[in-house]
Design a protein around this motif. Sequence first.
Motif, PDB file in Angstrom:
ATOM      1  N   ALA A  37       0.128 -17.512 113.526  1.00 48.25           N
ATOM      2  CA  ALA A  37       0.070 -18.607 112.721  1.00 48.25           C
ATOM      3  C   ALA A  37      -1.515 -18.925 112.532  1.00 48.25           C
ATOM      4  O   ALA A  37      -2.047 -18.947 111.411  1.00 48.25           O
ATOM      5  N   SER A  38      -1.982 -18.783 113.717  1.00 46.78           N
ATOM      6  CA  SER A  38      -3.562 -19.079 113.462  1.00 46.78           C
ATOM      7  C   SER A  38      -4.197 -17.976 112.834  1.00 46.78           C
ATOM      8  O   SER A  38      -5.134 -18.232 112.305  1.00 46.78           O
ATOM      9  N   LEU A  39      -3.700 -16.679 113.200  1.00 44.29           N
ATOM     10  CA  LEU A  39      -4.449 -15.466 112.587  1.00 44.29           C
ATOM     11  C   LEU A  39      -4.459 -15.789 111.040  1.00 44.29           C
ATOM     12  O   LEU A  39      -5.317 -15.447 110.409  1.00 44.29           O
ATOM     13  N   SER A  40      -2.964 -16.193 110.400  1.00 47.89           N
ATOM     14  CA  SER A  40      -3.062 -16.222 109.137  1.00 47.89           C
ATOM     15  C   SER A  40      -3.786 -17.175 108.544  1.00 47.89           C
ATOM     16  O   SER A  40      -4.457 -17.087 107.514  1.00 47.89           O
ATOM     17  N   ILE A  41      -4.037 -18.215 109.187  1.00 50.65           N
ATOM     18  CA  ILE A  41      -4.965 -19.314 108.905  1.00 50.65           C
ATOM     19  C   ILE A  41      -6.289 -19.274 108.582  1.00 50.65           C
ATOM     20  O   ILE A  41      -6.972 -19.356 107.672  1.00 50.65           O
ATOM     21  N   VAL A  42      -6.702 -18.231 109.710  1.00 51.49           N
ATOM     22  CA  VAL A  42      -8.171 -17.866 109.685  1.00 51.49           C
ATOM     23  C   VAL A  42      -8.336 -17.064 108.489  1.00 51.49           C
ATOM     24  O   VAL A  42      -9.303 -17.156 107.852  1.00 51.49           O
ATOM     25  N   TYR A  43      -7.415 -15.940 108.492  1.00 56.32           N
ATOM     26  CA  TYR A  43      -7.595 -14.925 107.400  1.00 56.32           C
ATOM     27  C   TYR A  43      -7.795 -15.613 105.942  1.00 56.32           C
ATOM     28  O   TYR A  43      -8.315 -15.114 104.997  1.00 56.32           O
ATOM     29  N   TRP A  44      -6.956 -16.608 105.846  1.00 57.17           N
ATOM     30  CA  TRP A  44      -6.879 -17.291 104.510  1.00 57.17           C
ATOM     31  C   TRP A  44      -7.881 -18.196 104.173  1.00 57.17           C
ATOM     32  O   TRP A  44      -8.531 -18.131 103.182  1.00 57.17           O
ATOM     33  N   HIS A  45      -8.642 -18.734 105.070  1.00 52.99           N
ATOM     34  CA  HIS A  45      -9.786 -19.536 105.275  1.00 52.99           C
ATOM     35  C   HIS A  45     -10.928 -18.687 104.891  1.00 52.99           C
ATOM     36  O   HIS A  45     -11.692 -18.892 104.091  1.00 52.99           O
ATOM     37  N   LYS A  46     -11.122 -17.461 105.399  1.00 51.09           N
ATOM     38  CA  LYS A  46     -12.058 -16.374 105.295  1.00 51.09           C
ATOM     39  C   LYS A  46     -12.091 -15.798 103.832  1.00 51.09           C
ATOM     40  O   LYS A  46     -12.922 -15.460 103.123  1.00 51.09           O
ATOM     41  N   SER A  47     -10.928 -15.345 103.523  1.00 51.67           N
ATOM     42  CA  SER A  47     -10.688 -14.453 102.343  1.00 51.67           C
ATOM     43  C   SER A  47     -10.389 -15.413 100.933  1.00 51.67           C
ATOM     44  O   SER A  47     -10.472 -14.970  99.977  1.00 51.67           O
ATOM     45  N   ARG A  48      -9.596 -16.576 101.375  1.00 50.96           N
ATOM     46  CA  ARG A  48      -8.856 -17.234 100.075  1.00 50.96           C
ATOM     47  C   ARG A  48      -8.228 -16.399  99.336  1.00 50.96           C
ATOM     48  O   ARG A  48      -7.965 -16.694  98.179  1.00 50.96           O
ATOM     49  N   THR A  49      -7.450 -15.413  99.974  1.00 54.84           N
ATOM     50  CA  THR A  49      -6.305 -14.670  99.096  1.00 54.84           C
ATOM     51  C   THR A  49      -5.096 -14.817  99.986  1.00 54.84           C
ATOM     52  O   THR A  49      -5.346 -14.573 101.083  1.00 54.84           O
ATOM     53  N   ILE A  50      -4.016 -15.020  99.321  1.00 51.09           N
ATOM     54  CA  ILE A  50      -2.687 -14.984 100.170  1.00 51.09           C
ATOM     55  C   ILE A  50      -2.391 -13.867 100.865  1.00 51.09           C
ATOM     56  O   ILE A  50      -2.000 -13.870 101.762  1.00 51.09           O
ATOM     57  N   PHE A  51      -2.313 -12.940  99.924  1.00 56.31           N
ATOM     58  CA  PHE A  51      -1.848 -11.585 100.172  1.00 56.31           C
ATOM     59  C   PHE A  51      -2.753 -11.063 101.408  1.00 56.31           C
ATOM     60  O   PHE A  51      -1.951 -10.332 102.333  1.00 56.31           O
TER      61      PHE A  51
END
Length: 136
Positions: A37-51
């Motif tokens: 869950a943390s990984l998805s949140i960090v990736y979303w925060h950095k990339s701003r793309t859901i996919f």
Amino acid sequence: MCKRTRVLLSCQRAIGLSINYLLSILEESSLVLVFLASLSIVYWHKSRTIFRSLHGVILISGYIYAVIISEYTNHGSSNYYYWPFWGLLLLGLVVAGVSFTLFKGKRWVHSVHIFTLLSAAWLWLVGSMRIAHDWL
């Protein structure tokens, strides 16, 4: 009544699982689920793309599928119940691979995917045993 107990009781009412079963799920995979869950949140925060940030969520949803479907399976059930679980795990790993290739920036950041692979392997092992009702 503490907050954890209220959450467990609401989950029990929503999907009909016992409190002991929900506690065993939290005990065996809580670290992996929090990491994903943390990984998805960090990736979303950095990339701003859901996919690009869905890999952790997809892996978690595969595990949730295994937990829920295990209430309807028994020892020696058909392989039919495994395919959606395995498909979600594979899809999560594919999305992680795509996020690796599309990421603009330092590639060393993706060394975290070593833990994603280990987490997926753990969820595959525990989820498959949960569906089969055949524990090591």
